[in-house]
Design an enzyme around this catalytic site. Structure first.
Site, PDB file in Angstrom:
ATOM      1  N   SER A 104       0.836  -1.194   0.000  1.00 48.25           N
ATOM      2  CA  SER A 104       0.000   0.000   0.000  1.00 48.25           C
ATOM      3  C   SER A 104       0.878   1.255   0.000  1.00 48.25           C
ATOM      4  O   SER A 104       1.703   1.429  -0.894  1.00 48.25           O
ATOM      5  CB  SER A 104      -0.965  -0.046   1.192  1.00 48.25           C
TER       6      SER A 104
ATOM      7  N   HIS B 282      -7.419  -5.922   0.163  1.00 52.79           N
ATOM      8  CA  HIS B 282      -6.256  -5.040   0.249  1.00 52.79           C
ATOM      9  C   HIS B 282      -5.220  -5.554   1.242  1.00 52.79           C
ATOM     10  O   HIS B 282      -4.026  -5.335   1.064  1.00 52.79           O
ATOM     11  CB  HIS B 282      -6.719  -3.634   0.641  1.00 52.79           C
TER      12      HIS B 282
END
Length: 255
Positions: free
Chosen positions: A82, A232
């Site tokens: 990320s 994610h």
């Protein structure tokens, strides 16, 4: 920056995402330690690294370079999740001669629109730290203000007790002030032509098909893998698959 170094061999630097710390990729580190020296860092304003630091990707990339210089390390493999993936990409674009290979986990080299993360920051700032008596009270506050249980439990890993009061290990105020730079992407013309791997979660929308040309333009040698059934937080949801994909890729670059 605060970091933990373990084992010996070619150096791999692991960089966590927003709201995390160096423990986020600890399982990956353990899977790599038989063949690599692994350095896990706390990104500025997280964990035990310095707080009150303005955050943008050229600056954060330079801080990683400074750490390597201080450790007399010339070349590294980079793995980032990320926001950490964006830091790793920025370092590869700014200092390609220092990067042997690059792994980015569920992020793309694009500017993202403001998202629910902005609301999470506001909710974190609203937690009455001086009043809460235990972590359950903090969790209740987060969830009553729209934070889902999985995210709340992740955030609570950064809540610690100090001098009988709860504090965040991360500088939430500075993260909010830097938020526009965190979701931005200031690179457009640079390229990193070394070996690269993007691992995305099937159920995540952080790496969309629409971003393909943006990714290939800046990282023309990139490979892509998708982990089915993962979102994610793919490294936490599917750790065995994620760790294997990373190690297999690094092994190919090291042979």
């Amino acid at each position: 920056m605060h970091f933990i170094s373990s084992s010996q061999g070619p150096v791999v630097v692991l960089i966590h995402g927003l709201f995390g710390d160096l423990d986020n990729l600890k399982a990956l580190a353990k899977s790599l330690e038989s063949h690599y020296r692994v350095i896990r860092i706390d990104v500025p304003n997280h964990g035990k690294s310095e707080h009150g630091i303005a955050m943008n990707y050229p600056l954060l990339a330079q801080k990683v370079i400074t750490l390597l210089d201080n450790e007399s390390i010339e070349h590294v493999h980079l793995v980032g999740h990320s926001m950490g993936g964006k830091i790793a990409m920025a370092m590869a674009l700014d200092n390609p001669s220092r990067v042997n290979s690059l792994v980015i986990a569920d992020i793309a080299p694009v500017a993202y629109a403001s998202s629910h993360t902005q609301d999470v920051l506001d909710t974190l700032l609203s937690v009455p730290l001086e009043q809460i008596k235990d972590r359950r009270a903090a969790q209740t506050h987060l969830m009553e203000n729209g934070v889902d249980e999985h995210t709340a439990l992740f955030l609570l890993k950064s809540l610690i007790k100090q001098n009988n009061n709860f504090i965040w290990k991360m500088d939430v105020g500075q993260l909010k002030r830097s938020y526009n730079d965190i979701i931005d992407w200031p690179y457009h013309d640079k390229k990193y032509t070394g070996p690269s791997l993007c691992i995305r979660g099937e159920e995540s929308d952080y790496v969309k098909k629409a971003y393909t040309q943006d990714i290939i333009r800046q990282f023309p040698a990139i490979e892509a893998r998708t982990i089915l059934g993962a979102g994610h937080w793919l490294h936490a949801q599917k750790p065995l698959i994620f760790n294997r994909l990373v190690k297999d890729f690094l092994d190919r670059q090291s042979n």
